[in-house]
Design a protein around this motif. Structure first.
Motif, PDB file in Angstrom:
ATOM      1  N   UNK A 188     -61.011 130.867 -28.390  1.00  0.00           N
ATOM      2  CA  UNK A 188     -61.806 130.341 -27.275  1.00  0.00           C
ATOM      3  C   UNK A 188     -63.018 129.555 -27.756  1.00  0.00           C
ATOM      4  N   UNK A 189     -63.480 129.821 -28.975  1.00  0.00           N
ATOM      5  CA  UNK A 189     -64.620 129.091 -29.505  1.00  0.00           C
ATOM      6  C   UNK A 189     -64.228 127.683 -29.954  1.00  0.00           C
ATOM      7  N   UNK A 190     -62.938 127.404 -30.031  1.00  0.00           N
ATOM      8  CA  UNK A 190     -62.464 126.048 -30.340  1.00  0.00           C
ATOM      9  C   UNK A 190     -62.150 125.262 -29.068  1.00  0.00           C
ATOM     10  N   UNK A 191     -61.962 125.973 -27.950  1.00  0.00           N
ATOM     11  CA  UNK A 191     -61.462 125.333 -26.730  1.00  0.00           C
ATOM     12  C   UNK A 191     -62.444 125.459 -25.571  1.00  0.00           C
ATOM     13  N   UNK A 274     -68.446 134.595 -23.557  1.00  0.00           N
ATOM     14  CA  UNK A 274     -69.734 134.380 -24.212  1.00  0.00           C
ATOM     15  C   UNK A 274     -69.813 133.012 -24.868  1.00  0.00           C
ATOM     16  N   UNK A 275     -68.661 132.450 -25.257  1.00  0.00           N
ATOM     17  CA  UNK A 275     -68.676 131.116 -25.865  1.00  0.00           C
ATOM     18  C   UNK A 275     -69.216 130.070 -24.892  1.00  0.00           C
ATOM     19  N   UNK A 276     -69.011 130.278 -23.592  1.00  0.00           N
ATOM     20  CA  UNK A 276     -69.549 129.333 -22.605  1.00  0.00           C
ATOM     21  C   UNK A 276     -71.059 129.446 -22.514  1.00  0.00           C
ATOM     22  N   UNK A 277     -71.563 130.670 -22.566  1.00  0.00           N
ATOM     23  CA  UNK A 277     -73.017 130.856 -22.546  1.00  0.00           C
ATOM     24  C   UNK A 277     -73.653 130.251 -23.794  1.00  0.00           C
ATOM     25  N   UNK A 299     -70.580 127.543 -32.624  1.00  0.00           N
ATOM     26  CA  UNK A 299     -71.030 126.759 -31.481  1.00  0.00           C
ATOM     27  C   UNK A 299     -72.286 125.946 -31.794  1.00  0.00           C
ATOM     28  N   UNK A 300     -72.694 125.921 -33.082  1.00  0.00           N
ATOM     29  CA  UNK A 300     -73.912 125.205 -33.499  1.00  0.00           C
ATOM     30  C   UNK A 300     -75.128 125.675 -32.710  1.00  0.00           C
ATOM     31  N   UNK A 301     -75.214 126.976 -32.489  1.00  0.00           N
ATOM     32  CA  UNK A 301     -76.302 127.539 -31.701  1.00  0.00           C
ATOM     33  C   UNK A 301     -77.326 128.215 -32.612  1.00  0.00           C
ATOM     34  N   UNK A 358     -72.900 121.413 -40.992  1.00  0.00           N
ATOM     35  CA  UNK A 358     -72.546 121.073 -42.365  1.00  0.00           C
ATOM     36  C   UNK A 358     -71.750 122.174 -43.050  1.00  0.00           C
ATOM     37  N   UNK A 359     -72.081 123.442 -42.751  1.00  0.00           N
ATOM     38  CA  UNK A 359     -71.517 124.543 -43.530  1.00  0.00           C
ATOM     39  C   UNK A 359     -70.546 125.437 -42.772  1.00  0.00           C
ATOM     40  N   UNK A 360     -70.468 125.316 -41.437  1.00  0.00           N
ATOM     41  CA  UNK A 360     -69.632 126.228 -40.680  1.00  0.00           C
ATOM     42  C   UNK A 360     -68.447 125.500 -40.052  1.00  0.00           C
ATOM     43  N   UNK A 361     -67.488 126.283 -39.576  1.00  0.00           N
ATOM     44  CA  UNK A 361     -66.279 125.710 -38.981  1.00  0.00           C
ATOM     45  C   UNK A 361     -65.839 126.543 -37.785  1.00  0.00           C
TER      46      UNK A 361
END
Length: 400
Positions: A188-191, A274-277, A299-301, A358-361
């Motif tokens: 879900x964190x990709x979509x 939670x990915x939406x929040x 999520x670059x949060x 830069x460092x996460x995926x």
């Protein structure tokens, strides 16, 4: 038509800490999505081995972490490297070997994946005794090493950072046994829906600062109500999401205490979106659990760490802050000051987001699954004596 029975991928986890279970679910989901001829079977190893003892032991674990963190800290540090004390304590958790052997004999898995350290230990011991001959993959769910994760008959380690990979090599684990994929997060964190649609869905003002507070799966957070009351001292009104997890008492208290807040407050219990929040927030306040922080980074949060539990969370916090993914606050006063500064000046937030990009995926679960598939295809490593690990651990034991 091909009627061949699907290969079984056995995923062993435990709910002693929500992160182990979340990683297991992420891998199970990835198997279902990507491997047509495989079936994931996820099991809570502690519940299976000790069905009568499990409920009370789980309750004691949660209470002791919250009420007596210094005891947990002592045990964590005492067992950080392998020594006579850690071996004796570990033997208690290896008492369910026969039950696990029975599971494996019934399921006949192609590969065993452990997201819980004591599960990894049991599988390694069964292999050492020649009772099973199955590829064993361990996914470490934090950004730090501990002796209970490292076992001589583990075929492959999946880790969340290059630094942890280097730490395991120093401890004697062969480099070709370690893959840095990031800690797996759910698909879900990709979509996630586009941000503009989510802003409409949650009726969010894009011009107001949005703060997300995560208390972990059990809703542990700081000093409880007093911390949330302190948020009223933030001079600029903000939008505030509070996720209480399974802590229904905290949710009820906050709904009462914050009903007159000058901030736009939304209070959630256990949240499966939670990915939406995260996607519509400017900053997340959280304990430094490995999985929650990995989800935020996907999520670059930017993260503001508060109320680290002793042991692995302290290590996680040190790694996240040193890497530029997070800031930390050690007191309520410092927490409020940090938020005030970030509301006024978003430059540190932009810098942290750049570091994360830069460092996460977002593909950590897919990357980890590729490691698992390869281990299943290759089979267990044979005729390999992990002498470097054994020798290094002996050296550490002598030094302490």
């Amino acid at each position: 038509m091909n009627n061949r029975e699907k290969d079984k991928y056995l995923i062993l986890s435990a709910t002693f800490g929500e992160g182990h279970k979340q990683v297991a679910n992420a891998i199970s989901e990835a198997v279902n999505e990507m491997v047509a001829d495989a079936e994931p079977i996820t099991m809570d190893i502690m519940e299976w081995i000790h069905p009568n003892l499990y409920p009370i032991s789980h309750y004691i674990y949660k209470k002791s972490i919250k009420k007596f963190p210094q005891v947990y800290s002592f045990l964590y540090k005492k067992t950080r490297v392998k020594n006579s004390f850690s071996v004796k304590l570990n033997s208690i958790f290896l008492s369910g070997m026969q039950a696990v052997l029975k599971i494996i004999q019934e399921i006949k898995p192609k590969v065993v994946v452990s997201t819980y350290p004591f599960a990894a230990g049991i599988i390694s011991r069964l292999k050492e005794q020649g009772l099973i001959d199955i590829p064993a993959v361990t996914i470490i769910t934090d950004y730090t090493d501990h002796s209970y994760w490292i076992h001589p008959s583990t075929d492959q380690y999946v880790v969340g950072s290059a630094r942890l990979r280097d730490q395991l090599i120093v401890l004697g684990v062969e480099a070709n046994k370690i893959k840095n994929t990031g800690i797996p997060v759910r698909k879900s964190f990709m979509d996630v829906l586009p941000k503009d649609l989510l802003l409409d869905k949650y009726m969010i003002n894009p011009n107001m600062f949005t703060l997300l507070i995560m208390g972990g799966g059990d809703g542990f957070f700081g000093k409880g109500i007093s911390t949330f009351k302190a948020l009223e001292s933030i001079s600029t009104p903000i939008q505030l999401f509070i996720v209480c997890g399974k802590n229904k008492k905290l949710k009820t208290q906050l709904e009462w205490e914050l009903k007159g807040s000058k901030h736009d407050v939304r209070i959630f219990g256990y949240c499966d979106k939670v990915e939406e929040l995260m996607a519509i927030s400017d900053l997340m306040i959280s304990k430094p659990g490995g999985v929650t922080t990995s989800e935020a980074m996907a999520m670059d949060l930017p993260i503001l760490l508060y109320h680290s539990l002793p042991g692995q969370e302290e290590d996680n916090a040190e790694y996240l802050c040193r890497s530029g993914f997070a800031l930390s606050a050690k007191s309520e006063k410092e927490l409020i000051a940090q938020i005030e500064n970030l509301v006024r000046d978003s430059a540190p937030l932009r810098w942290m987001k750049q570091r994360m990009k830069k460092y996460q995926t977002k593909t950590s679960s897919i990357d980890a699954l590729h490691v698992i598939i390869e281990a299943a295809r290759r089979g267990p490593l044979r005729n390999v004596t992990d002498s470097r690990t054994i020798q290094k651990q002996k050296e550490i034991e002598v030094s302490i």
